[in-house]
Design an enzyme around this catalytic site. Structure first.
Site, PDB file in Angstrom:
ATOM      1  N   SER A 126      -6.253   7.461   4.007  1.00 26.18           N
ATOM      2  CA  SER A 126      -4.364   6.741   3.753  1.00 26.18           C
ATOM      3  C   SER A 126      -3.948   7.299   3.071  1.00 26.18           C
ATOM      4  O   SER A 126      -2.611   7.556   4.057  1.00 26.18           O
ATOM      5  CB  SER A 126      -4.610   5.627   4.307  1.00 26.18           C
ATOM      6  OG  SER A 126      -4.160   5.395   2.755  1.00 26.18           O
ATOM      7  N   LYS A 163      -0.705   2.741  -2.076  1.00 25.79           N
ATOM      8  CA  LYS A 163       0.431   3.805  -0.912  1.00 25.79           C
ATOM      9  C   LYS A 163       1.682   3.742  -2.112  1.00 25.79           C
ATOM     10  O   LYS A 163       2.106   3.190  -3.091  1.00 25.79           O
ATOM     11  CB  LYS A 163       0.950   2.237   0.026  1.00 25.79           C
ATOM     12  CG  LYS A 163      -0.300   1.931   0.667  1.00 25.79           C
ATOM     13  CD  LYS A 163      -0.739   3.044   2.019  1.00 25.79           C
ATOM     14  CE  LYS A 163      -1.333   2.431   2.846  1.00 25.79           C
ATOM     15  NZ  LYS A 163      -2.429   2.534   1.730  1.00 25.79           N
TER      16      LYS A 163
END
Length: 211
Positions: A126, A163
């Site tokens: 991701s 993230k």
């Protein structure tokens, strides 16, 4: 102390291996690279380099080699870092934490923008647009605080993910937050820190890419 050609090549090999991988080779890897039939041949040449003051050898460790002589990589005065590899972190959906020390790596401080307290192995893709790839070892600078836009390692209901942090104007630890992936195949993770068990574990400090 005069070094043989093999020992000069071994010293160059150690420097190149540490610069490329972030940690020294094992004696088995040295033996294989130099065509030694036995690991004790590698040990002999390492001991010569240690006697010459060019490396230090730590007993009882598979990769217990530290460069100390002229030309050693690293920030002047800092030396090399001993950083524990603690487990895995998700670059995708959060995964369970794995806090046991798997091994320690000897790393060049110049690989990191912040001093790493520990390493985590990335699982998932991701964060590929930020060049954080599956299998990378990311350094984590331990802190409970982060600013909007920083890349963080966060804990959500006991599971870890890496993230970018989007505070969305939230103040302090309350309010609505988002954890943003850097891959369009993934959706942001929405967090209401008032009702979800959420914490910032640390800031992304840099990475090592195993060869």
């Amino acid at each position: 102390m005069d070094l043989s050609d093999t020992q000069h090549r071994l010293l160059a090999y150690l420097r190149e291996h540490i610069a490329r991988h972030g940690y020294p080779p094992s004696q088995m890897e040295i033996a294989r690279a130099f065509g030694f039939r036995q690991n004790r041949s590698a040990r002999h040449h390492l001991e010569v380099l240690a006697q010459a003051g060019l490396i230090e050898l730590a007993t009882g460790r598979a990769r217990g080699i530290r460069l100390t002589g002229p030309g050693t990589a690293g920030t002047p005065g800092d030396g090399l870092l001993q950083v524990p590899l603690l487990g895995r972190v998700a670059a995708g959906q959060p995964i369970g934490s794995d806090p046991e020390v798997r091994r320690e790596l000897t790393l060049d401080p110049s690989l990191f923008r912040l001093r790493p307290d520990y390493l985590l192995e990335v699982e998932g893709d991701s964060m590929i647009l930020d060049a954080i790839l599956p299998g990378d070892l990311i350094g984590v600078h331990r802190t409970p605080q982060a600013r909007h836009g920083q890349t963080v390692v966060a804990r959500i209901e006991g599971e870890l993910t890496v993230k970018r942090l989007d505070t969305g104007g939230a103040e302090g630890n309350g309010g609505h937050l988002r954890l943003l992936p850097r891959n369009p195949a993934y959706a942001p993770i929405e967090i209401d820190a008032r009702i979800v068990d959420f914490a910032i574990e640390g800031l992304f400090a840099g990475l090592v890419r195993p060869g």
